[in-house]
Design an enzyme around this catalytic site. Sequence first.
Site, PDB file in Angstrom:
ATOM      1  N   GLY A 198       9.140   9.752  -4.633  1.00 13.61           N
ATOM      2  CA  GLY A 198       9.658   9.371  -5.955  1.00 13.61           C
ATOM      3  C   GLY A 198      10.866   8.458  -5.861  1.00 13.61           C
ATOM      4  O   GLY A 198      10.989   7.500  -6.639  1.00 13.61           O
ATOM      5  N   LYS A 212      -1.293   8.311  -9.356  1.00 10.09           N
ATOM      6  CA  LYS A 212      -0.285   8.418 -10.415  1.00 10.09           C
ATOM      7  C   LYS A 212      -0.007   7.038 -11.027  1.00 10.09           C
ATOM      8  O   LYS A 212       0.971   6.385 -10.696  1.00 10.09           O
ATOM      9  CB  LYS A 212       0.994   9.016  -9.854  1.00 10.09           C
ATOM     10  CG  LYS A 212       0.803  10.472  -9.441  1.00 10.09           C
ATOM     11  CD  LYS A 212       2.090  11.056  -8.911  1.00 10.09           C
ATOM     12  CE  LYS A 212       1.836  12.312  -8.101  1.00 10.09           C
ATOM     13  NZ  LYS A 212       2.708  12.390  -6.926  1.00 10.09           N
ATOM     14  N   ARG A 248      10.705  14.544   8.712  1.00  5.92           N
ATOM     15  CA  ARG A 248      11.973  14.429   7.987  1.00  5.92           C
ATOM     16  C   ARG A 248      13.164  14.870   8.833  1.00  5.92           C
ATOM     17  O   ARG A 248      14.269  14.361   8.655  1.00  5.92           O
ATOM     18  CB  ARG A 248      11.920  15.263   6.710  1.00  5.92           C
ATOM     19  CG  ARG A 248      11.051  14.617   5.672  1.00  5.92           C
ATOM     20  CD  ARG A 248      11.186  15.299   4.333  1.00  5.92           C
ATOM     21  NE  ARG A 248      10.819  14.362   3.292  1.00  5.92           N
ATOM     22  CZ  ARG A 248      10.411  14.712   2.081  1.00  5.92           C
ATOM     23  NH1 ARG A 248      10.331  15.986   1.755  1.00  5.92           N
ATOM     24  NH2 ARG A 248      10.108  13.791   1.195  1.00  5.92           N
ATOM     25  N   GLY A 255       4.142   9.679  -0.670  1.00  7.55           N
ATOM     26  CA  GLY A 255       3.749  10.869   0.092  1.00  7.55           C
ATOM     27  C   GLY A 255       2.370  10.743   0.717  1.00  7.55           C
ATOM     28  O   GLY A 255       2.208  10.882   1.941  1.00  7.55           O
TER      29      GLY A 255
HETATM   30  P1  ADP Z   1       1.386   8.368  -3.052  1.00  8.62           P
HETATM   31  O1  ADP Z   1       1.687   9.833  -2.814  1.00  8.62           O
HETATM   32  O2  ADP Z   1       1.115   7.635  -1.780  1.00  8.62           O
HETATM   33  O3  ADP Z   1       2.416   7.704  -3.903  1.00  8.62           O
HETATM   34  P2  ADP Z   1      -0.348   9.059  -5.243  1.00  8.62           P
HETATM   35  O4  ADP Z   1       0.350  10.357  -5.303  1.00  8.62           O
HETATM   36  O5  ADP Z   1      -0.215   8.151  -6.409  1.00  8.62           O
HETATM   37  O6  ADP Z   1       0.020   8.285  -3.889  1.00  8.62           O
HETATM   38  O7  ADP Z   1      -1.919   9.254  -5.089  1.00  8.62           O
HETATM   39  C1  ADP Z   1      -2.503   9.872  -3.967  1.00  8.62           C
HETATM   40  C2  ADP Z   1      -3.845  10.422  -4.351  1.00  8.62           C
HETATM   41  O8  ADP Z   1      -4.632   9.435  -4.976  1.00  8.62           O
HETATM   42  C3  ADP Z   1      -4.655  10.906  -3.173  1.00  8.62           C
HETATM   43  O9  ADP Z   1      -4.743  12.310  -3.231  1.00  8.62           O
HETATM   44  C4  ADP Z   1      -6.018  10.244  -3.373  1.00  8.62           C
HETATM   45  O10 ADP Z   1      -7.096  11.123  -3.167  1.00  8.62           O
HETATM   46  C5  ADP Z   1      -5.965   9.829  -4.822  1.00  8.62           C
HETATM   47  N1  ADP Z   1      -6.881   8.730  -5.134  1.00  8.62           N
HETATM   48  C6  ADP Z   1      -7.007   7.556  -4.511  1.00  8.62           C
HETATM   49  N2  ADP Z   1      -7.987   6.817  -5.063  1.00  8.62           N
HETATM   50  C7  ADP Z   1      -8.494   7.552  -6.078  1.00  8.62           C
HETATM   51  C8  ADP Z   1      -9.541   7.351  -7.013  1.00  8.62           C
HETATM   52  N3  ADP Z   1     -10.266   6.231  -7.021  1.00  8.62           N
HETATM   53  N4  ADP Z   1      -9.793   8.333  -7.913  1.00  8.62           N
HETATM   54  C9  ADP Z   1      -9.064   9.467  -7.899  1.00  8.62           C
HETATM   55  N5  ADP Z   1      -8.065   9.716  -7.041  1.00  8.62           N
HETATM   56  C10 ADP Z   1      -7.785   8.775  -6.137  1.00  8.62           C
HETATM   57 MG    MG Z   2       1.858  11.423  -4.225  1.00  9.93          MG
END
Ligand code: ADP
Ligand code: MG
Length: 400
Positions: free
Chosen positions: A373, A197, A36, A350
Amino acid sequence: MRTKTVKDIDVTSKRVLVRVDFNVPMGPGGIRDDTRIRACLPTIRYLIDKRARVILCSHLGRPKGKVVESLRLAPVAGRLSELLGRQVKSLKDCVGPDVETEVSAMRDGDVVLLENLRFHPGEETNDPGFARALSRLADVYVNDAFSASHRAHASIVGVTRYLPSVAGFLMEKELTVLGGLLENPEKPFAAVIGGAKVSGKLGVMENIATGVDALIVGGGMAATFLKSEGYGVGKSLVEDDRLQYVRDLSEKARSLDVSLLLPADVVITENLDGSAGSRTVLVGDIPDGWAIADIGPVTIANYTRELGECKTVFWNGPMGVFEVPEFAAGTREIATVMSTLGAVTVVGGGSTVEAVSSLGLADKMTHVSTGGGATLEFLSGKPLPGITALADASRRVLPA
Ligand code: ADP
Ligand code: MG
């Protein structure tokens, strides 16, 4: 959205208040990741070259309106000094007479970093008095903190009422690349959506559905989609209150002629921490008591084929629990495929960015968004308070 940038105004000898997002992860050994800080270097270097007086401000962590010693920004000033090869003075506060005195002693080309904005409660409440106090330090305001611009905070929104306001280069790049995904993506365009999420991402899928040719689903998202189509998904992560929404979204995709790609096979486990072993099964064969942990090899092949056709790809959300090596293949393969495409490739989120960076593939993407976000809200089509305020204020700025 068009906003003026630092290039549109005269900054020489001006006091320029630059909102950056230096909310870096800190560990016992100091800064764990300086991405960052590096991301803001183009704007900072430009202002130094133009002999501006650069007053940087940022938040760090969640001190909730009080001074928290461990959340001081001095270590960040230290790292920034190293990166710039010149001293960046770290101030003890971000507003008030002492800070004003320090700033009035600055010379052209000097750089200071104000103390953590969130030590003052007025930052997060967007208090006009606090915004006014910040603005008193400067002649011009620059927002280079895209990733904090979904927050209506004083240093993001409030200050734009009191100072001529323009975008920094990082902000400009985020708006150009992410705006381009919404406005005029080169086709075919696929969005790959995964992660945990679910509800936070459905808005993006819904908004982007009108512009994409394919929606490709993996990660925790997949279970909710599969369940909405009647599959048993064992004890997989599912947001049950979203099943109808997901059905409606699938219907919308069909009516728009968007291909909705769901996993054909998955890696399943009885325990997502990797302690219980795993099996690969077709999505119709997930037993009770097992959870989806990753997409399977057939799915990886399907998704790879689809991505190979694309001229634009946006990816948010890991394809599996990539933190556990046994469940990392889907995420690794999608990242690898994307890194080799002759296409516009944009990564956000993230965990997704963390995965891509740890694979050493960040440089192989067209753009790695600094927003979590904020990126998702932007792609959901929601106006971000900081961007709206900046666009409104920058319209009042006369060209140099
Ligand atoms: P980002 O931060 O890239 O937007 P999220 O915060 O939505 O992504 O999700 C990230 C998390 O999702 C990771 O910690 C990963 O372990 C989890 N994840 C990915 N696939 C699965 C799954 N099938 N079941 C549970 N958790 C998962
Ligand atoms: Mg995330």
